[in-house]
Design a protein around this motif. Structure first.
Motif, PDB file in Angstrom:
ATOM      1  N   GLU A 128       0.800  -1.268   0.159  1.00  0.00           N
ATOM      2  CA  GLU A 128      -0.088  -0.148   0.076  1.00  0.00           C
ATOM      3  C   GLU A 128       0.824   1.426  -0.079  1.00  0.00           C
ATOM      4  O   GLU A 128       1.811   1.243   0.603  1.00  0.00           O
ATOM      5  N   TYR A 129       0.576   2.324  -0.843  1.00  0.00           N
ATOM      6  CA  TYR A 129       1.204   3.388  -0.992  1.00  0.00           C
ATOM      7  C   TYR A 129       0.302   4.820  -0.994  1.00  0.00           C
ATOM      8  O   TYR A 129      -1.060   4.556  -1.031  1.00  0.00           O
ATOM      9  N   SER A 130       0.887   5.793  -0.896  1.00  0.00           N
ATOM     10  CA  SER A 130      -0.030   7.116  -1.031  1.00  0.00           C
ATOM     11  C   SER A 130       0.818   7.798  -2.086  1.00  0.00           C
ATOM     12  O   SER A 130       2.065   7.899  -2.142  1.00  0.00           O
ATOM     13  N   LEU A 131       0.141   8.536  -2.838  1.00  0.00           N
ATOM     14  CA  LEU A 131       0.530   9.379  -4.027  1.00  0.00           C
ATOM     15  C   LEU A 131       0.349  10.635  -4.017  1.00  0.00           C
ATOM     16  O   LEU A 131      -0.805  11.148  -3.473  1.00  0.00           O
ATOM     17  N   PHE A 132       1.443  11.541  -4.064  1.00  0.00           N
ATOM     18  CA  PHE A 132       1.402  12.960  -3.851  1.00  0.00           C
ATOM     19  C   PHE A 132       1.983  13.519  -5.321  1.00  0.00           C
ATOM     20  O   PHE A 132       2.722  12.975  -6.041  1.00  0.00           O
ATOM     21  N   ILE A 133       1.272  14.710  -5.481  1.00  0.00           N
ATOM     22  CA  ILE A 133       1.678  15.268  -6.520  1.00  0.00           C
ATOM     23  C   ILE A 133       3.000  16.625  -6.254  1.00  0.00           C
ATOM     24  O   ILE A 133       2.101  17.403  -5.554  1.00  0.00           O
ATOM     25  N   GLU A 134       3.717  16.740  -6.948  1.00  0.00           N
ATOM     26  CA  GLU A 134       4.562  18.039  -6.692  1.00  0.00           C
ATOM     27  C   GLU A 134       4.090  19.297  -7.382  1.00  0.00           C
ATOM     28  O   GLU A 134       3.870  19.124  -8.397  1.00  0.00           O
ATOM     29  N   GLU A 135       3.916  20.252  -6.592  1.00  0.00           N
ATOM     30  CA  GLU A 135       3.282  21.410  -7.119  1.00  0.00           C
ATOM     31  C   GLU A 135       3.644  22.603  -6.418  1.00  0.00           C
ATOM     32  O   GLU A 135       3.625  22.825  -5.223  1.00  0.00           O
ATOM     33  N   GLY A 146     -11.047   5.806   4.423  1.00  0.00           N
ATOM     34  CA  GLY A 146     -11.967   6.337   5.236  1.00  0.00           C
ATOM     35  C   GLY A 146     -11.060   6.055   6.748  1.00  0.00           C
ATOM     36  O   GLY A 146     -11.708   6.054   7.693  1.00  0.00           O
ATOM     37  N   TYR A 147      -9.898   5.745   6.553  1.00  0.00           N
ATOM     38  CA  TYR A 147      -9.010   5.494   7.713  1.00  0.00           C
ATOM     39  C   TYR A 147      -8.157   6.684   8.138  1.00  0.00           C
ATOM     40  O   TYR A 147      -7.138   6.591   8.906  1.00  0.00           O
ATOM     41  N   GLY A 148      -8.148   7.790   7.019  1.00  0.00           N
ATOM     42  CA  GLY A 148      -7.165   8.849   7.073  1.00  0.00           C
ATOM     43  C   GLY A 148      -5.951   8.594   6.243  1.00  0.00           C
ATOM     44  O   GLY A 148      -4.979   9.331   6.196  1.00  0.00           O
ATOM     45  N   GLY A 149      -5.930   7.587   5.489  1.00  0.00           N
ATOM     46  CA  GLY A 149      -5.019   7.388   4.490  1.00  0.00           C
ATOM     47  C   GLY A 149      -4.941   8.314   3.374  1.00  0.00           C
ATOM     48  O   GLY A 149      -5.883   8.640   2.793  1.00  0.00           O
ATOM     49  N   ILE A 150      -3.779   8.920   2.837  1.00  0.00           N
ATOM     50  CA  ILE A 150      -3.847  10.054   1.782  1.00  0.00           C
ATOM     51  C   ILE A 150      -3.742   9.310   0.476  1.00  0.00           C
ATOM     52  O   ILE A 150      -2.675   8.418   0.231  1.00  0.00           O
ATOM     53  N   ASN A 151      -4.506   9.749  -0.321  1.00  0.00           N
ATOM     54  CA  ASN A 151      -4.243   9.144  -1.886  1.00  0.00           C
ATOM     55  C   ASN A 151      -3.785   7.708  -1.981  1.00  0.00           C
ATOM     56  O   ASN A 151      -2.751   7.551  -2.694  1.00  0.00           O
ATOM     57  N   PRO A 152      -4.466   6.752  -1.272  1.00  0.00           N
ATOM     58  CA  PRO A 152      -4.028   5.751  -1.250  1.00  0.00           C
ATOM     59  C   PRO A 152      -4.149   4.843  -2.628  1.00  0.00           C
ATOM     60  O   PRO A 152      -5.098   5.096  -3.211  1.00  0.00           O
ATOM     61  N   VAL A 153      -3.242   3.710  -2.612  1.00  0.00           N
ATOM     62  CA  VAL A 153      -3.292   2.817  -3.876  1.00  0.00           C
ATOM     63  C   VAL A 153      -2.683   1.592  -3.586  1.00  0.00           C
ATOM     64  O   VAL A 153      -1.711   1.700  -2.558  1.00  0.00           O
ATOM     65  N   LYS A 154      -3.391   0.570  -3.584  1.00  0.00           N
ATOM     66  CA  LYS A 154      -2.847  -0.955  -3.351  1.00  0.00           C
ATOM     67  C   LYS A 154      -2.324  -1.577  -4.529  1.00  0.00           C
ATOM     68  O   LYS A 154      -3.286  -1.699  -5.438  1.00  0.00           O
ATOM     69  N   VAL A 155      -1.041  -1.990  -4.487  1.00  0.00           N
ATOM     70  CA  VAL A 155      -0.577  -2.953  -5.542  1.00  0.00           C
ATOM     71  C   VAL A 155      -0.684  -4.224  -5.211  1.00  0.00           C
ATOM     72  O   VAL A 155      -0.310  -4.707  -4.091  1.00  0.00           O
ATOM     73  N   GLU A 156      -1.339  -4.984  -6.026  1.00  0.00           N
ATOM     74  CA  GLU A 156      -1.326  -6.489  -5.658  1.00  0.00           C
ATOM     75  C   GLU A 156      -0.217  -7.123  -6.725  1.00  0.00           C
ATOM     76  O   GLU A 156      -0.050  -6.676  -7.654  1.00  0.00           O
ATOM     77  N   GLN A 157       0.050  -8.448  -6.200  1.00  0.00           N
ATOM     78  CA  GLN A 157       1.115  -9.288  -7.248  1.00  0.00           C
ATOM     79  C   GLN A 157       0.639  -9.271  -8.279  1.00  0.00           C
ATOM     80  O   GLN A 157      -0.545  -9.785  -8.798  1.00  0.00           O
ATOM     81  N   GLY A 158       1.393  -9.034  -9.396  1.00  0.00           N
ATOM     82  CA  GLY A 158       1.224  -9.305 -10.772  1.00  0.00           C
ATOM     83  C   GLY A 158       0.007  -8.420 -11.344  1.00  0.00           C
ATOM     84  O   GLY A 158      -0.386  -8.620 -12.507  1.00  0.00           O
ATOM     85  N   LYS A 159      -0.294  -7.158 -10.708  1.00  0.00           N
ATOM     86  CA  LYS A 159      -1.341  -6.428 -11.462  1.00  0.00           C
ATOM     87  C   LYS A 159      -0.648  -4.819 -11.171  1.00  0.00           C
ATOM     88  O   LYS A 159       0.143  -4.341 -10.367  1.00  0.00           O
ATOM     89  N   VAL A 160      -1.432  -3.924 -12.178  1.00  0.00           N
ATOM     90  CA  VAL A 160      -1.039  -2.669 -12.077  1.00  0.00           C
ATOM     91  C   VAL A 160      -2.201  -2.017 -11.576  1.00  0.00           C
ATOM     92  O   VAL A 160      -3.143  -2.097 -12.245  1.00  0.00           O
ATOM     93  N   ALA A 161      -1.917  -1.142 -10.538  1.00  0.00           N
ATOM     94  CA  ALA A 161      -3.153  -0.401  -9.981  1.00  0.00           C
ATOM     95  C   ALA A 161      -3.359   0.727 -10.723  1.00  0.00           C
ATOM     96  O   ALA A 161      -2.424   1.526 -11.242  1.00  0.00           O
ATOM     97  N   ASN A 162      -4.443   1.142 -10.647  1.00  0.00           N
ATOM     98  CA  ASN A 162      -5.109   2.586 -11.402  1.00  0.00           C
ATOM     99  C   ASN A 162      -4.735   3.532 -10.532  1.00  0.00           C
ATOM    100  O   ASN A 162      -5.068   3.778  -9.174  1.00  0.00           O
ATOM    101  N   GLY A 163      -3.953   4.727 -10.913  1.00  0.00           N
ATOM    102  CA  GLY A 163      -3.380   5.785 -10.170  1.00  0.00           C
ATOM    103  C   GLY A 163      -3.874   7.113 -10.891  1.00  0.00           C
ATOM    104  O   GLY A 163      -2.851   8.062 -10.873  1.00  0.00           O
TER     105      GLY A 163
END
Length: 172
Positions: A128-135, A146-163
């Motif tokens: 699990e990761y959080s994505l930020f944009i440098e601006e 819903g847990y306070g996680g910022i821009n979360p993305v979950k990478v699963e084995q052998g898959k490309v997550a939508n970011g």
């Protein structure tokens, strides 16, 4: 010598005009055509595990138009850096309020650069990761779970997550 100076100035102006037109052509091609842009960028994915997506900028008045008022909302791709941190909670950051962060107190994983069509991809192991944009020297992240996680993305084995990400000046 004076004529040579004018020639250099003229060459610089011509270069700037043509380089701006190229970016304007990209914006015009994809202006408010986000679904097609994302489909176009999905075809660029070359990784088999990680996160990939399209970054767009939203600006103007995006409220529903009516009563003779014109909607000036514009959404188009932009080049920025995408900063990937380990999954980060709000309390693990310093922020100015809203979606603007000045410091992230979790592990920096990597940095990706968007192309002119807003496309980026990052090879990442499952997790699990959080994505930020440098601006403008700060970090922007407009999403949360819903847990306070910022821009979360979950990478699963052998898959490309939508970011897919959106940058909106309306929030700061």
């Amino acid at each position: 010598m004076q004529n040579q100076k004018y020639l250099y100035v003229l060459l610089i102006i011509v270069f700037l005009l043509f380089s701006c037109r190229k970016d304007d052509a990209i914006i015009s091609k994809w202006l408010n055509n986000t679904n097609e842009l994302r489909k176009h960028n999905e075809a660029k994915i070359t990784i088999t595990e990680g996160v990939a997506g399209t970054l767009t900028l939203i600006e103007g008045d995006c409220m529903p138009a009516g009563g003779g008022v014109e909607n000036t909302c514009k959404e188009y791709p932009v080049k920025r850096k995408i900063i990937v941190y380990e999954y980060t909670l709000m309390r693990q950051t310093e922020h100015e309020g809203g979606a603007v962060y000045t410091k992230v107190n979790t592990k920096l994983i990597t940095v990706a650069e968007c192309d002119k069509e807003g496309f980026y991809q990052v090879k990442l192991p499952p997790g699990e990761y959080s994505l930020f944009i440098e601006e403008k020297g700060k970090l922007y992240a407009g999403g949360a779970d819903g847990y306070g996680g910022i821009n979360p993305v979950k990478v699963e084995q052998g898959k490309v997550a939508n970011g897919n990400l959106r940058l909106s000046y309306a929030v700061y």
